[in-house]
Design a protein around this motif. Sequence first.
Motif, short mmCIF file in Angstrom:
data_model
loop_
_atom_site.label_atom_id
_atom_site.label_comp_id
_atom_site.label_asym_id
_atom_site.label_seq_id
_atom_site.Cartn_x
_atom_site.Cartn_y
_atom_site.Cartn_z
N LYS A 84 0.86 -1.19 0.00
CA LYS A 84 0.00 0.00 0.00
C LYS A 84 0.88 1.23 0.00
CE LYS A 84 -3.03 2.43 3.28
NZ LYS A 84 -2.07 2.87 4.33
N ILE A 85 0.54 2.19 -0.84
CA ILE A 85 1.20 3.49 -0.85
C ILE A 85 0.24 4.47 -0.19
CG2 ILE A 85 2.42 5.21 -2.21
CD1 ILE A 85 3.56 2.39 -2.58
N CYS A 86 0.65 5.05 0.93
CA CYS A 86 -0.25 5.86 1.74
C CYS A 86 0.07 7.35 1.62
CB CYS A 86 -0.16 5.42 3.20
SG CYS A 86 -1.53 6.02 4.22
N GLY A 87 -0.92 8.16 1.98
CA GLY A 87 -0.72 9.61 1.98
C GLY A 87 -0.75 10.23 0.61
N ILE A 88 -1.60 9.69 -0.28
CA ILE A 88 -1.72 10.22 -1.63
C ILE A 88 -2.53 11.52 -1.61
CG2 ILE A 88 -2.59 9.76 -3.95
CD1 ILE A 88 -0.20 8.05 -3.17
N THR A 89 -2.02 12.53 -2.31
CA THR A 89 -2.72 13.82 -2.34
C THR A 89 -2.95 14.36 -3.75
OG1 THR A 89 -0.65 15.09 -2.18
CG2 THR A 89 -1.72 14.47 -0.10
N GLN A 129 -10.95 16.69 -2.32
CA GLN A 129 -9.73 16.10 -2.87
C GLN A 129 -9.88 14.59 -3.02
OE1 GLN A 129 -6.95 18.01 0.11
NE2 GLN A 129 -5.53 17.79 -1.60
N ALA A 130 -10.40 13.96 -1.98
CA ALA A 130 -10.54 12.50 -1.99
C ALA A 130 -11.48 12.05 -3.12
CB ALA A 130 -11.06 12.01 -0.64
N GLN A 131 -12.56 12.79 -3.32
CA GLN A 131 -13.50 12.43 -4.39
C GLN A 131 -12.82 12.49 -5.76
OE1 GLN A 131 -16.52 15.36 -3.46
NE2 GLN A 131 -17.87 13.82 -2.56
N LEU A 132 -11.98 13.49 -5.96
CA LEU A 132 -11.26 13.61 -7.22
C LEU A 132 -10.26 12.46 -7.39
CD1 LEU A 132 -10.38 15.12 -9.78
CD2 LEU A 132 -8.84 16.49 -8.34
N LEU A 133 -9.53 12.15 -6.33
CA LEU A 133 -8.52 11.09 -6.41
C LEU A 133 -9.15 9.73 -6.69
CD1 LEU A 133 -6.31 12.17 -3.37
CD2 LEU A 133 -5.76 12.45 -5.79
N VAL A 134 -10.26 9.45 -6.02
CA VAL A 134 -10.90 8.13 -6.16
C VAL A 134 -11.39 7.90 -7.59
CG1 VAL A 134 -12.91 6.78 -5.43
CG2 VAL A 134 -11.48 7.87 -3.72
N LYS A 135 -11.75 8.97 -8.28
CA LYS A 135 -12.19 8.83 -9.67
C LYS A 135 -11.12 8.20 -10.56
CE LYS A 135 -15.46 12.71 -9.75
NZ LYS A 135 -15.75 14.05 -10.32
N HIS A 136 -9.87 8.30 -10.14
CA HIS A 136 -8.75 7.81 -10.95
C HIS A 136 -8.20 6.47 -10.44
CE1 HIS A 136 -8.30 11.57 -13.28
NE2 HIS A 136 -8.77 12.13 -12.19
#
Length: 217
Positions: free
Chosen positions: A6-11, A43-50
Amino acid sequence: MRTRAKICGITRVEDVQSVVQSGADAIGLVFYPPSPRHVSIEQAQLLVKHIPAYVQVVGLFVNATADDIAEVIKQVPLDMLQFHGDETPEQCQAIAQHTARRWYKAIQVKPDLDVIACIKKYQDAGASAVLLDAWHPELKGGTGHSFDWTQFPQLDIPLILAGGLNPENIEDAIQTTQAYAVDVSGGVESAKGIKDQQLIENFMQGVQRGSAKYKSQ
């Protein structure tokens, strides 16, 4: 079976893409405002789309209430909860029932802690795994420090290794601990919350090599 990663702390979106391309199994999003890797709901909503299918989205929380976590889940499709604070086994279990999500608990390996007894308490409460991290008197993860990997236990619950991991030591870490999974954040960054694509690729190559070596022993 390869050691999971797992790669954590994605922004950032570009970091999501780097993680996915590297073959990592999970992406961690930090919902803890004091952290430099904290992300907002937007931010999380945008990241999850990808984030494509078969890559898990893990939400990291520190001493959050069940209602706060449920509110995040309403807006961000999290697959798994990571409790990284002082949550008791009973609190973790109650939040999991309230949110209908699987979970695991991060335990900081303090010098005087009975790690095995602590793990078993969370296992009995329904944890899907337990993460062992380096202890720090103030910080909740992301310290860049490691603990004595030779003390890593072998139990009948998946154990995740975290703390001070980077591309240079991940191969040795996996061979020493034979952990089910590894979790990295600062070790693949150019700055706090900013991931480095080359470091991610190097880290995942180390995961592959470490897995192959200890699996063949």
